[in-house]
Design a protein around this motif. Structure first.
Motif, PDB file in Angstrom:
ATOM      1  N   ILE A  50       0.844  -1.194   0.000  1.00  0.00           N
ATOM      2  CA  ILE A  50       0.000   0.000   0.000  1.00  0.00           C
ATOM      3  C   ILE A  50       0.880   1.245   0.000  1.00  0.00           C
ATOM      4  O   ILE A  50       2.068   1.202   0.354  1.00  0.00           O
ATOM      5  N   ALA A  51       0.279   2.364  -0.411  1.00  0.00           N
ATOM      6  CA  ALA A  51       0.945   3.663  -0.379  1.00  0.00           C
ATOM      7  C   ALA A  51      -0.127   4.711  -0.132  1.00  0.00           C
ATOM      8  O   ALA A  51      -1.270   4.563  -0.574  1.00  0.00           O
ATOM      9  N   ALA A  52       0.225   5.766   0.587  1.00  0.00           N
ATOM     10  CA  ALA A  52      -0.738   6.815   0.913  1.00  0.00           C
ATOM     11  C   ALA A  52      -0.095   8.178   0.725  1.00  0.00           C
ATOM     12  O   ALA A  52       1.131   8.325   0.786  1.00  0.00           O
ATOM     13  N   LEU A  53      -0.946   9.181   0.491  1.00  0.00           N
ATOM     14  CA  LEU A  53      -0.489  10.543   0.266  1.00  0.00           C
ATOM     15  C   LEU A  53      -1.056  11.477   1.323  1.00  0.00           C
ATOM     16  O   LEU A  53      -2.109  11.199   1.918  1.00  0.00           O
ATOM     17  N   ALA A  54      -0.378  12.594   1.528  1.00  0.00           N
ATOM     18  CA  ALA A  54      -0.868  13.594   2.472  1.00  0.00           C
ATOM     19  C   ALA A  54      -2.169  14.218   1.996  1.00  0.00           C
ATOM     20  O   ALA A  54      -2.908  14.815   2.787  1.00  0.00           O
ATOM     21  N   THR A  55      -2.490  14.097   0.703  1.00  0.00           N
ATOM     22  CA  THR A  55      -3.749  14.611   0.161  1.00  0.00           C
ATOM     23  C   THR A  55      -4.942  13.765   0.587  1.00  0.00           C
ATOM     24  O   THR A  55      -6.084  14.165   0.393  1.00  0.00           O
ATOM     25  N   GLY A  56      -4.685  12.573   1.140  1.00  0.00           N
ATOM     26  CA  GLY A  56      -5.751  11.689   1.559  1.00  0.00           C
ATOM     27  C   GLY A  56      -5.950  10.498   0.655  1.00  0.00           C
ATOM     28  O   GLY A  56      -6.661   9.557   1.008  1.00  0.00           O
ATOM     29  N   GLU A  57      -5.338  10.510  -0.536  1.00  0.00           N
ATOM     30  CA  GLU A  57      -5.484   9.378  -1.449  1.00  0.00           C
ATOM     31  C   GLU A  57      -4.692   8.182  -0.931  1.00  0.00           C
ATOM     32  O   GLU A  57      -3.612   8.322  -0.359  1.00  0.00           O
ATOM     33  N   VAL A  58      -5.250   6.992  -1.185  1.00  0.00           N
ATOM     34  CA  VAL A  58      -4.619   5.746  -0.763  1.00  0.00           C
ATOM     35  C   VAL A  58      -4.622   4.794  -1.952  1.00  0.00           C
ATOM     36  O   VAL A  58      -5.592   4.739  -2.718  1.00  0.00           O
ATOM     37  N   PHE A  59      -3.529   4.035  -2.104  1.00  0.00           N
ATOM     38  CA  PHE A  59      -3.397   3.064  -3.184  1.00  0.00           C
ATOM     39  C   PHE A  59      -2.982   1.720  -2.594  1.00  0.00           C
ATOM     40  O   PHE A  59      -2.237   1.660  -1.618  1.00  0.00           O
TER      41      PHE A  59
END
Length: 442
Positions: A207-216
């Motif tokens: 998994i990977a996540a961004l400070a923008t709130g998006e998650v992959f």
């Protein structure tokens, strides 16, 4: 008579001079224009590069890149070293609390105050292999067990949160590990996907996540065609574009293809401590999926041109439209894809001659790739460039070779773990894109 004596004396002097050739002190003859003095043999050039050795160990180390730094442990689990971005490695004794037998699989979390540890115990007679999950209690300086058998993937998320995802129980479970809150926030990734069949069969591998709130999340699942596919799931909270002062409309009912309008998340609890998972939490694999329509549904992307049998290697998210996936086939073929224009598209890899091992993205957009025997970097939108390992910091044996293991990057910090083998033995090293004031030696 006098003339005869003079003649004999002259002859004796001449004979003496002819007999003393080896003691001639006259200067040597001047070399001719065609005479040359052999030049000394040139020294073998030593390859140089931007990387330096910062840690050296006799045995393999456990290395993990986490938010804001790295965590490293020795094979015997007696020493641990951490470094925040741009800071020096700091080593200390391994905190207590871990099982006597087994191995550390990886560290997760965010430095300096949130370190999680995934462990693996060995199979003993009828006892199966287990994965106890721990959190470092900074105040007590020891690891505290959170779950007795759980294998989640953790990522630093928005609002300083730590997010976990896992499918080891057969269902997708999503949970905010810290800071703890009793109710799930509206922007939490939901277990509902826009492909119902994939949602029921998804197995997450990274998994990977961004400070923008998006998650992959990258993994495998069976789609509506009943065939297995390699996929990436994206959870993208919609941006609230409502003008200031306008009353908020009630969110639509969530469906597989429509994401609910996300309101501002409720304030987190004041403590950053995670609550104990306990047996119930471990058995539930991090918490049951919510029944109410709370959270953001996921969008499934089938990776084009990638066999379903590939092994997932890395998932790197540098921005909402800058997500990279690296996969490898058993025959050594590798696949690199990037999310652009709403779809994943195949990207060019360098001419590699060994299996791919890891991929990372630096703050300036540079991709770092390690194969079993080489280091590569790609600055957007340039070509791949091979990076020489720091031979001058180790030993100049001509028969030495490298076994690259992992790469991690954050901002300008780049770290690589490897094994260096020579005719004198082998050593396990951690390389960094900046020299250390003092090399840590284990």
């Amino acid at each position: 008579m006098r003339g005869l004596v003079a003649l004999l004396a002259s002859a004796l002097v001449s004979s003496a001079l002819l007999g003393c050739g080896n003691s001639d002190k006259s200067p040597p003859p001047t070399p001719s224009a065609t005479t040359t003095t052999p030049a000394p043999a040139p020294e073998m050039p030593t390859p140089k590069g931007p990387l330096s050795v910062v840690l050296e160990a006799k045995d393999v180390v456990t290395f993990s890149g986490v938010a804001e730094g790295v965590v490293i442990a020795d094979a015997a689990r007696t020493r641990m070293a951490t470094a925040t971005v741009e800071a020096e490695l700091v080593e200390k004794p391994m905190p207590s609390g871990l099982p006597a037998e087994g191995q550390i699989l990886r560290f997760s979390g965010r430095l300096p105050n949130s370190i999680w540890l995934l462990f693996e115990t060995p199979k003993i007679e009828k006892e199966p292999v287990k994965n106890p999950f721990f959190r470092l209690d900074q105040a007590k300086g020891s690891f505290k067990q959170y779950a007795d058998d759980w294998k989640p993937h953790l990522a630093a998320w928005s609002k300083k949160r730590i997010l976990s995802m896992s499918t080891s129980s057969g269902k997708l479970k999503v949970k905010v590990m810290e800071p703890h809150r009793d109710e799930p926030s509206p922007d939490l990734p939901s277990a509902r996907l826009d492909d119902e069949a994939c949602g029921k069969s998804l197995r997450i591998e990274g998994i990977a996540a961004l400070a923008t709130g998006e998650v992959f999340a990258a993994g495998h699942c069976k789609m509506a065609d009943a065939a297995k596919h390699h996929v990436v799931v994206r959870w993208a909270p919609p941006v609230d574009t409502k003008p200031a002062g306008t009353a908020s409309a009630p969110p639509p009912k969530a469906s597989a293809s429509v994401a609910p309008v996300v309101a501002s998340a409720a304030p987190e609890t004041t403590t950053n401590e995670a609550q104990d998972g306990g047996v119930a939490d471990a058995g539930a694999d991090g918490g049951e999926v919510e029944e109410a329509p709370i959270g953001v549904p996921g969008q499934v992307y089938v990776l084009p041109g990638v066999p379903a049998s590939v092994k997932h290697v890395a998932l790197v998210a540098q921005g909402p439209s800058d997500v990279w996936v690296l996969d490898a086939e058993e025959n050594g073929n590798a696949h690199l894809l990037r999310l652009e224009g709403g779809a994943f598209k195949a990207q060019t890899l360098p001419k590699i001659g060994a299996p791919v091992r890891s991929l990372a993205g630096a703050g300036d957009g540079t991709l770092w790739l390690v194969t079993a025997d080489a280091i590569w970097k790609r600055y957007p939108p340039g070509e791949w460039e091979e990076v020489a390992p720091p031979m001058q910091s180790l030993s100049p044996e001509l028969d030495s070779r490298w076994d690259m293991r992992d790469v991690w990057a954050s901002g300008t910090d780049v770290w690589i773990t490897a094994k260096h083998i020579t005719n004198k033995g082998e050593r396990h090293v951690v390389l960094r894109a900046r020299p250390a004031k003092e090399i840590v030696r284990w």
